[in-house]
Design a protein around this motif. Sequence first.
Motif, PDB file in Angstrom:
ATOM      1  N   GLU A 232      19.467  28.036  30.874  1.00  0.00           N
ATOM      2  CA  GLU A 232      18.605  27.750  32.025  1.00  0.00           C
ATOM      3  C   GLU A 232      17.513  26.755  31.680  1.00  0.00           C
ATOM      4  OE1 GLU A 232      19.068  28.621  35.059  1.00  0.00           O
ATOM      5  OE2 GLU A 232      20.798  29.913  34.683  1.00  0.00           O
ATOM      6  N   GLU A 233      17.088  26.762  30.409  1.00  0.00           N
ATOM      7  CA  GLU A 233      16.032  25.837  29.980  1.00  0.00           C
ATOM      8  C   GLU A 233      16.585  24.463  29.611  1.00  0.00           C
ATOM      9  OE1 GLU A 233      16.374  28.919  28.824  1.00  0.00           O
ATOM     10  OE2 GLU A 233      14.714  29.843  29.924  1.00  0.00           O
ATOM     11  N   GLY A 234      17.910  24.316  29.648  1.00  0.00           N
ATOM     12  CA  GLY A 234      18.522  23.024  29.340  1.00  0.00           C
ATOM     13  C   GLY A 234      18.746  22.782  27.861  1.00  0.00           C
ATOM     14  N   PHE A 235      18.750  23.869  27.064  1.00  0.00           N
ATOM     15  CA  PHE A 235      18.926  23.712  25.613  1.00  0.00           C
ATOM     16  C   PHE A 235      20.172  24.456  25.123  1.00  0.00           C
ATOM     17  CE2 PHE A 235      14.290  23.285  26.281  1.00  0.00           C
ATOM     18  CZ  PHE A 235      14.129  21.997  25.786  1.00  0.00           C
ATOM     19  N   SER A 236      21.219  24.391  25.919  1.00  0.00           N
ATOM     20  CA  SER A 236      22.463  25.068  25.559  1.00  0.00           C
ATOM     21  C   SER A 236      23.080  24.423  24.311  1.00  0.00           C
ATOM     22  CB  SER A 236      23.453  24.986  26.724  1.00  0.00           C
ATOM     23  OG  SER A 236      24.672  25.585  26.395  1.00  0.00           O
ATOM     24  N   LYS A 237      23.530  25.268  23.376  1.00  0.00           N
ATOM     25  CA  LYS A 237      24.159  24.772  22.149  1.00  0.00           C
ATOM     26  C   LYS A 237      25.661  25.037  22.225  1.00  0.00           C
ATOM     27  CE  LYS A 237      20.065  25.464  19.262  1.00  0.00           C
ATOM     28  NZ  LYS A 237      19.499  26.129  18.063  1.00  0.00           N
ATOM     29  N   THR A 238      26.391  24.012  22.655  1.00  0.00           N
ATOM     30  CA  THR A 238      27.830  24.165  22.861  1.00  0.00           C
ATOM     31  C   THR A 238      28.657  23.733  21.654  1.00  0.00           C
ATOM     32  OG1 THR A 238      27.947  21.963  23.870  1.00  0.00           O
ATOM     33  CG2 THR A 238      27.618  23.835  25.353  1.00  0.00           C
ATOM     34  N   ALA A 239      28.036  23.088  20.670  1.00  0.00           N
ATOM     35  CA  ALA A 239      28.792  22.554  19.537  1.00  0.00           C
ATOM     36  C   ALA A 239      29.605  23.617  18.790  1.00  0.00           C
ATOM     37  CB  ALA A 239      27.862  21.817  18.579  1.00  0.00           C
ATOM     38  N   PRO A 240      29.029  24.813  18.491  1.00  0.00           N
ATOM     39  CA  PRO A 240      29.838  25.820  17.785  1.00  0.00           C
ATOM     40  C   PRO A 240      31.085  26.232  18.558  1.00  0.00           C
ATOM     41  CG  PRO A 240      27.507  26.379  17.648  1.00  0.00           C
ATOM     42  CD  PRO A 240      27.617  25.261  18.634  1.00  0.00           C
ATOM     43  N   LEU A 241      30.981  26.342  19.883  1.00  0.00           N
ATOM     44  CA  LEU A 241      32.140  26.709  20.695  1.00  0.00           C
ATOM     45  C   LEU A 241      33.172  25.587  20.683  1.00  0.00           C
ATOM     46  CD1 LEU A 241      33.555  28.661  22.616  1.00  0.00           C
ATOM     47  CD2 LEU A 241      32.280  27.602  24.501  1.00  0.00           C
ATOM     48  N   GLN A 242      32.719  24.355  20.806  1.00  0.00           N
ATOM     49  CA  GLN A 242      33.646  23.227  20.761  1.00  0.00           C
ATOM     50  C   GLN A 242      34.398  23.187  19.433  1.00  0.00           C
ATOM     51  OE1 GLN A 242      31.882  19.511  20.016  1.00  0.00           O
ATOM     52  NE2 GLN A 242      33.741  18.325  20.380  1.00  0.00           N
ATOM     53  N   LYS A 243      33.680  23.399  18.339  1.00  0.00           N
ATOM     54  CA  LYS A 243      34.318  23.360  17.016  1.00  0.00           C
ATOM     55  C   LYS A 243      35.336  24.484  16.868  1.00  0.00           C
ATOM     56  CE  LYS A 243      30.214  21.122  15.144  1.00  0.00           C
ATOM     57  NZ  LYS A 243      28.913  21.312  14.468  1.00  0.00           N
ATOM     58  N   LEU A 244      35.039  25.650  17.458  1.00  0.00           N
ATOM     59  CA  LEU A 244      35.991  26.759  17.416  1.00  0.00           C
ATOM     60  C   LEU A 244      37.252  26.398  18.195  1.00  0.00           C
ATOM     61  CD1 LEU A 244      36.835  29.657  16.774  1.00  0.00           C
ATOM     62  CD2 LEU A 244      35.610  30.382  18.843  1.00  0.00           C
ATOM     63  N   ILE A 245      37.095  25.804  19.369  1.00  0.00           N
ATOM     64  CA  ILE A 245      38.258  25.417  20.174  1.00  0.00           C
ATOM     65  C   ILE A 245      39.127  24.422  19.416  1.00  0.00           C
ATOM     66  CG2 ILE A 245      38.943  24.157  22.270  1.00  0.00           C
ATOM     67  CD1 ILE A 245      36.484  25.455  23.649  1.00  0.00           C
ATOM     68  N   ILE A 246      38.510  23.479  18.730  1.00  0.00           N
ATOM     69  CA  ILE A 246      39.264  22.516  17.919  1.00  0.00           C
ATOM     70  C   ILE A 246      40.015  23.234  16.803  1.00  0.00           C
ATOM     71  CG2 ILE A 246      39.037  20.593  16.278  1.00  0.00           C
ATOM     72  CD1 ILE A 246      36.636  19.651  17.998  1.00  0.00           C
ATOM     73  N   ASP A 247      39.328  24.134  16.108  1.00  0.00           N
ATOM     74  CA  ASP A 247      39.966  24.885  15.013  1.00  0.00           C
ATOM     75  C   ASP A 247      41.116  25.742  15.530  1.00  0.00           C
ATOM     76  OD1 ASP A 247      38.331  23.847  13.046  1.00  0.00           O
ATOM     77  OD2 ASP A 247      36.911  25.519  13.087  1.00  0.00           O
ATOM     78  N   MET A 248      40.940  26.340  16.709  1.00  0.00           N
ATOM     79  CA  MET A 248      41.994  27.169  17.287  1.00  0.00           C
ATOM     80  C   MET A 248      43.250  26.343  17.546  1.00  0.00           C
ATOM     81  SD  MET A 248      39.583  29.405  19.873  1.00  0.00           S
ATOM     82  CE  MET A 248      40.904  29.937  20.965  1.00  0.00           C
ATOM     83  N   MET A 249      43.081  25.147  18.080  1.00  0.00           N
ATOM     84  CA  MET A 249      44.242  24.298  18.360  1.00  0.00           C
ATOM     85  C   MET A 249      44.891  23.815  17.067  1.00  0.00           C
ATOM     86  SD  MET A 249      43.375  22.162  21.845  1.00  0.00           S
ATOM     87  CE  MET A 249      41.763  21.507  21.391  1.00  0.00           C
ATOM     88  N   LEU A 250      44.079  23.417  16.107  1.00  0.00           N
ATOM     89  CA  LEU A 250      44.624  22.939  14.834  1.00  0.00           C
ATOM     90  C   LEU A 250      45.403  24.035  14.110  1.00  0.00           C
ATOM     91  CD1 LEU A 250      41.688  20.790  13.395  1.00  0.00           C
ATOM     92  CD2 LEU A 250      43.894  19.961  14.199  1.00  0.00           C
TER      93      LEU A 250
END
Length: 311
Positions: A232-250
Amino acid sequence: LNITPFTNEEVMKLIKLYQFKGKDFYYQNVMSADLESIIKQTVEVDCYEMAKYLNLDITDNRKNLIVKKDSTPKTNDEKTLKNLKNIFQRIQADAHNFEFLTNDVLSLGKLLSKGISDCSFNRVAIKKQVNIITESTSKSKRDELETLLKTCESLINKEEYELTYLITNFYIDFINDKYFNINNDVLGLILLYLLLFREDFHLFKYVSFAKLLNSHLEEFKINVNKANYNYEEGFSKTAPLQKLIIDMMLEKIPEVAEELVRRGAEVSVFGLLENAYDVPEHRMGYLLATRHVAGYGGEMTNPASSISEAN
């Protein structure tokens, strides 16, 4: 969107993922004789795994009848399973024609809840001061969803951001903004899957998205919570989730590679001054101007691929 720098290791993972993505036309040709049955099996596994994810109260026998035999569902949980099957089939068959429009997303929501309840847009309260009187009204969240969809589609088309980064951020925006009266979290997962599929991450033709999700569910939830924190404050940290999605596909690429080996797929390495035309059986698909090495093979009678020594 805040640009998150990638480490060298993460860049190498992305390169590997996009190499696989770029060869999908070849994988499809090698597996073309069985591709329909492979996709059918993937859809079935997706259904079973989503039933597990949602804790649907359905016996194994009824699951099999609904997923494999198109049996008529009797309970709401069985209807949900049947609806999920229709959605997964539609994504596999027609994801590339999915237009990022509000009505398309609403149609997915209605399909997910078909026969159970009606999916509609949430409304947001609006207060307006008129002299000394505060008037209250409400507005549909349709316009907010339309803005999100247009923004995401525009950014994808501009090609200024890495795709998994954009798709991950879209997913977090969607589940936090709760556009619909029901099923926002599940619909968010479906849209995550659909977007990856639409943008040619076709690993999910051969591997179940829902099974992969369940195998990493705790870590997935942890990283979603990290992304939701300070959203809500505009400081969402999405990088860890993105990296997990990449690792899951790999993680699943070796399974596809094993299937290619089983089917006799090969790779040929051409020298710096050589091209595919030098070998008669490699001439199919050869294009001197644009693909003097790559492009041959990928036929039922020639399950081969090629690469230049320079690469």
